[in-house]
Design an enzyme around this catalytic site. Structure first.
Site, short mmCIF file in Angstrom:
data_model
loop_
_atom_site.label_atom_id
_atom_site.label_comp_id
_atom_site.label_asym_id
_atom_site.label_seq_id
_atom_site.Cartn_x
_atom_site.Cartn_y
_atom_site.Cartn_z
CG ASP A 138 -2.04 -0.99 1.10
OD1 ASP A 138 -2.77 -0.90 0.09
OD2 ASP A 138 -2.20 -1.84 1.99
CG ASP A 176 -6.69 -4.02 -0.92
OD1 ASP A 176 -7.61 -4.74 -0.48
OD2 ASP A 176 -6.01 -3.28 -0.18
ZN LIG Z 1 -4.24 -2.27 -0.31
#
Ligand SMILES: [Zn+2]
Length: 1025
Positions: free
Chosen positions: A34, A147
């Site tokens: 991320d 995601d």
């Molecule tokens: Zn993520």
């Protein structure tokens, strides 16, 4: 062609899922990294991200069977630029060449799909793709959107336009995924755009219920599954290389148990797919920072399974994503097509509707969009400047640095835990800081582009903006106003001034219509509304002369002073008596009626058809539960209210400021009847038709909300007499509208009927449509007939240990000031307007105050010789991009590859002569009888305001493909069996003439003729940085 179809049919029939064939498993090593979320980028680089690429490079180089896919480019680039040694770089080049290290998606980040704007999705992909192509000569062709919280129908279209062969998604509604899984329908061919249809269709793989992580439950071990490297440790990686939660090593004793678990999982998954290929993602968040442990355990495990493949019925191999998709493609199956519907909203179970993040962190969402608009303005202006003054005093490298910083910051925040508002407070601050810093840099650039002298014979005024010289004249203010759109515009801009009287003049010295009044947010400053007329991509100078005293005659210009009328506070409990005393506010489009008994809007009549619609607007609050023991909770991600919304105020005050340029209505909402300060407000600006040029249909509204009480989610509710049956329309990423029918669920119906609104939302019945366009993303819903509610702000705290542990609470105490423009009219009239209105709100004219004019106003050249010519596209075409990316690669792929293979460093010399141009058709097929038609334009003519176009070359969306050489994989569907092999490019255009069809986005490299005749002699040439 007939033969081809027959052969295809034959192959399809013969293909069986291979009862006796072992299942072929593609083990895809990956790390989900991320770009933000809980830890800042710096923290992540330090704790694990840099180690991922260092250790993966080293481990892959040891064994030819090993593979890895690299997804988020921001981390890879940071590693490449600041950590990688020459040896690493050499190894990476080799691994990429062999296809063992594969770049997937290739964007800077894995962008969110619900609240991002199409401009920014394209930008962040272009940033990443440019780097990869320049550095390695590779062009990503597959996606890995594992995601993002739901899947938009715009994403597959953009990926197709970028030349991708297959798309991969994961997070879709839980019960839908369940059904698709049972019916082997997780794979399909997606036609994301109803206008582009099969031209930009793309094969799409939906990950099964295990999603992108390796199964973590091992029956024989308490450890974490196939994660031998354990869990990343923050802030510092452990010195001894021992991480928490490392799984049992694969040994003689454990290998059988590992193999059994893995094979069972593979078989379970194989049953959900039509071919006997299984995609087995190996990894999860923050994995492979210690790759040697990973591979040294997986290698013997895979060897063991393959040695016993007959018994297991399974083979395993390391693979990249392209190897998996190639296998699927070669199966030659016929796939079901899917239309343009998206996968929003996303729910993980009945009470977990991920519709809260549409409105989380309103400030970040707003700043990100403003930064993006600022970037667009600066890119267009710099391009104009470069073409016209290639050797002008604004140093090109300095300018490119400024632009790149903002491109990077805007790209970064598109991450699915960035603009979504689902990050920790320190990460939100990091995004904001990057955006604000880069925006300030670009403001400097804008000032330099406009203020620095362009031609010879003028003394340098470098830095004049920052150096006040001579007599300080507070009563004279100069502003430059730039129109960043390639359409002519007449609009109203608002400049804050500190004197009650002002006159405005244009650069010809002519008075300009303006209106002045006390500012809405302050009682020491004044709002000055100026009617500006600007050509496409044109800027003009205006002079504001302020004074404290009234004046008369021509020197006072064409100014109107507007004074407010205050209406006393009204308590809602008295609202039984409504509709008796109505106050009209009328312009040429509308008659708005305000109710003096409630101080609320009562109705709007659109005058063209004399149709009256009851419309009222106010604020409501959902109260969330902060205690996890007391039931479902609302958080950054999830919206889960305790019940219906309650009215957020007890009393309303109103002030109307009638004016000749616009009438402003200010409504203040007080939570308590006798509160001193209001909590919510609506400021509505009703523009007058100035001449016939100014559009009167745009009702500009700005709201003020906050600070909120804890565990409150606030909506602006617009209730109307439209019979929309709770159906609304919202946009996917500003690209296309989605019909959202109200659906009843067993649980959580309220939250599951919330949808993202990026640029626009509307409700309609047979006669009328009510449209809202927005300057940032929100959540939106129609919970009752005629209602359109927009969630504008959220403040939440909960006691979930996970939220507290990661500090993922949303205790957002800010005051937010979003803007929406409202339009009401017949469907045919609003259809023509709303796309353009949304873009005009996104790209408002840029206002640049100048402290000191570069020379006296009188000395300026007459406007007739103004060097800035307008650039104007037809009304249904939008100039999506006009920029100088600064890449240095040959447009000829073979030439570029030979450069790379020769080992030249290409980064050092950016190409400033290649202009990236994107044009988008705004309308869907059949949306409007005229505006939906394909448009043919000659780009040489259209761009002559910038310079003389010498060369035009059509490219893929992110610029890396010559469109004539781009051949995407053809995926068979029942319909296109016979009409195979459709070209995916527009093609067939002659020289500079192109035809752009509904919803097409076409990308070009443009070279302009050199205009070097403005060149400075070296003695005069200035280099300011
Ligand atoms: Zn993520």
């Amino acid at each position: 062609m007939g033969n081809v179809a027959v052969v295809v049919f034959f192959l399809c029939c013969c293909y069986t899922a291979g009862e006796n064939e072992p299942i072929q498993t593609f083990v895809i090593p990956h790390s989900h990294m991320d770009v933000g979320w809980v830890y800042t980028i710096q923290e992540s680089m330090h704790a694990y991200a840099a180690n991922v690429y260092t250790s993966v490079t080293e481990e892959l180089s040891k064994d030819a069977d090993r593979r890895f896919i690299a997804v988020e480019q921001e981390f890879f680039r940071l590693w490449w630029d600041t950590v990688a040694t020459d040896l690493h770089k050499k190894q990476v080049r080799q691994l990429v060449k062999e296809g063992r290290l594969e770049f997937i998606i290739g964007g800077q980040v894995m962008h969110d799909e619900a609240v991002t704007d199409l401009d920014d999705e394209i930008l962040q992909m272009t940033e990443g793709h440019g780097f990869l192509y320049e550095t390695f000569g590779v062009r990503p062709q597959f996606s890995w959107h594992v995601d993002p919280f739901g899947a938009s129908a715009t994403t597959p279209v953009l990926f197709a336009l970028a030349g991708f062969n297959a798309h991969l998604i994961s997070r879709i509604d839980y019960d839908l995924k369940d059904t698709m899984q049972k019916n082997k329908k997780l794979q399909f061919v997606w036609r994301g755009s109803p206008s582009l249809k099969e031209k930009q269709q793309i094969f799409t793989h939906t990950m099964d219920q295990f999603s992108y992580c390796t199964p973590s439950h091992l029956p024989f071990s308490n450890s974490s599954g196939f994660y031998w490297n354990g869990v990343a440790l923050f802030p510092d990686p452990p010195k001894n290389g021992v991480y928490p939660n490392m799984s049992l090593p694969v040994t003689k004793e454990t290998v059988q148990a590992y193999a059994k678990t893995m094979v069972e999982n593979i078989k379970q998954r194989a049953a959900w797919f039509r071919t006997n290929h299984v995609l087995w993602p190996w990894g999860c968040d923050k994995q492979f920072y210690n790759s040697s442990v990973q591979f040294n355990n997986m290698d013997p495990l895979m060897k063991y399974i393959n040695q016993n493949s007959k018994e297991f019925g399974v083979t395993v191999q390391y693979a990249t994503l392209s190897e998996y998709f190639q296998a699927i493609h070669q199966s030659n199956l016929v796939w079901e097509p899917r239309g343009s519907e998206d996968f929003l909203p996303y729910s993980t179970e009945p009470h977990q509707a991920w519709t809260g993040f549409y409105a989380s962190r309103n400030v970040l969402k707003g700043v990100a969009r403003q930064a993006s608009s600022q970037l667009h303005a600066a890119e267009t202006l710099f391009t104009r400047y470069r073409v016209r003054f290639p050797d002008g005093p604004v140093t090109k490298d300095w300018a490119l640095d400024k632009l790149r910083a903002l491109r990077w910051a805007v790209s970064e925040v598109q991450h699915h835990d960035g603009i979504t508002g689902t990050e920790s407070p320190k990460v939100a601050d990091m995004y904001l800081q990057h955006l604000v810093q880069a925006t300030m840099g670009v403001e400097e650039l804008l000032a330099a582009l406009i203020l620095l002298p362009h031609n010879l014979g003028l003394p340098s005024i470098l830095g004049s903006r920052y150096q006040r010289k001579g007599v300080h004249q507070p009563l004279e203010q100069h502003v430059i106003i730039y129109n960043p759109l390639a359409w002519n515009t007449t609009t109203i801009v608002n400049v804050t001034v500190s004197f009650p009287i002002a006159a405005v003049f244009d650069d010809d010295g002519q008075p300009v219509p303006a209106q002045i009044q006390m500012a809405a947010q302050s009682n020491v400053s004044y709002d000055l509304f100026i009617v500006v007329e600007l050509g496409g991509l044109q800027h003009r100078k205006y002079l504001i002369k302020s004074s404290e005293k009234k004046c008369s005659g021509r020197k006072c210009g064409w100014i109107y002073e507007a004074k407010g009328v205050l209406f006393e506070r009204r308590n809602i409990w008295d609202s039984m008596k409504t509709g008796r005393r109505l106050l009209p506010v009328i312009n040429e489009c509308y008659k708005l009626m305000f109710d003096q008994d409630t101080n609320l809007l009562h109705s709007i009549t659109y005058l063209q058809e004399q149709r009256r619609v009851l419309v009222t607007q106010d604020f409501w609050e959902y109260h969330a539960n902060g205690d996890t023991k007391a039931g479902p909770i609302s958080d950054n991600y999830i919206f889960s209210a305790n019940g219906s919304a309650v009215r957020a105020y007890e009393a309303v005050e109103m002030e109307i400021i009638p004016g000749k340029i616009m009438t402003e209505i200010r409504q203040h909402f007080y939570r308590g009847e006798s509160d001193k300060d209001y909590t919510y407000s609506i400021t509505t600006r009703v523009p007058e038709c100035f001449g016939s040029r100014l559009r009167c249909h745009r009702l500009e509204q700005t709201y003020s909300l906050g600070p909120l009480r804890l565990n409150t989610e606030v909506v602006l509710r617009t209730s109307s007499s439209l019979r929309n049956n709770r159906t609304l329309y919202t946009d996917d990423n500003g690209y296309q509208m989605m019909e959202r029918r109200y659906r009843k669920f067993n649980n959580n119906t309220l939250a599951r009927n919330y949808f993202p609104m990026v640029r626009a939302a509307y409700i309609e019945d047979e006669l009328s449509r009510l449209v809202l366009v927005s300057d940032r993303a929100h959540g939106v819903s129609s919970q009752a007939n005629g209602q359109l509610e927009v969630m504008l702000h959220r403040r939440l705290w909960n006691n979930l240990p996970w939220s507290l542990g990661y500090n993922l609470t949303l205790n957002d105490s800010s005051v937010v000031r979003p803007t929406l423009w409202m339009m009401l009219g017949s469907i045919s009239v609003t259809s023509k307007l709303y796309q353009r209105e949304a873009i005009e709100l996104q790209h408002r004219p840029v206002i640049m105050p100048i402290d000191q004019p570069q020379r006296s106003w009188r000395e300026k050249e007459p406007r007739g010789s103004s060097p800035v010519r307008s650039v104007v596209l037809p009304p249904n075409l939008h100039l999506l991009s006009l920029s100088i990316p600064g890449w240095n690669y040959s447009s000829d792929h073979d030439v570029h590859l030979s450069h790379i293979n020769s080992g030249q460093d290409l980064h050092s010399e950016p190409d400033f002569d290649r202009v990236l141009l994107r044009i988008m058709h705004l309308f869907e097929e059949g949306e409007d009888p005229e505006l939906s038609k394909p448009v043919t334009i000659n780009l040489k003519d259209a761009l002559q305001g910038i310079g003389e176009v010498k060369e035009l070359e059509e490219r893929s969306l992110t610029g890396t493909w010559d469109i004539t050489r781009l051949q995407r994989w053809n995926w068979k569907t029942a319909e296109n069996l016979k009409t195979n092999h459709k070209s995916c490019s527009g093609g067939g255009d002659e020289a500079f003439t192109v035809t752009i069809s509904p919803k097409e986005i076409r990308t070009f490299f443009v070279h302009f003729a050199s205009r070097n005749f403005w060149a400075y002699p070296s003695s005069v040439k200035t280099d300011n940085h």
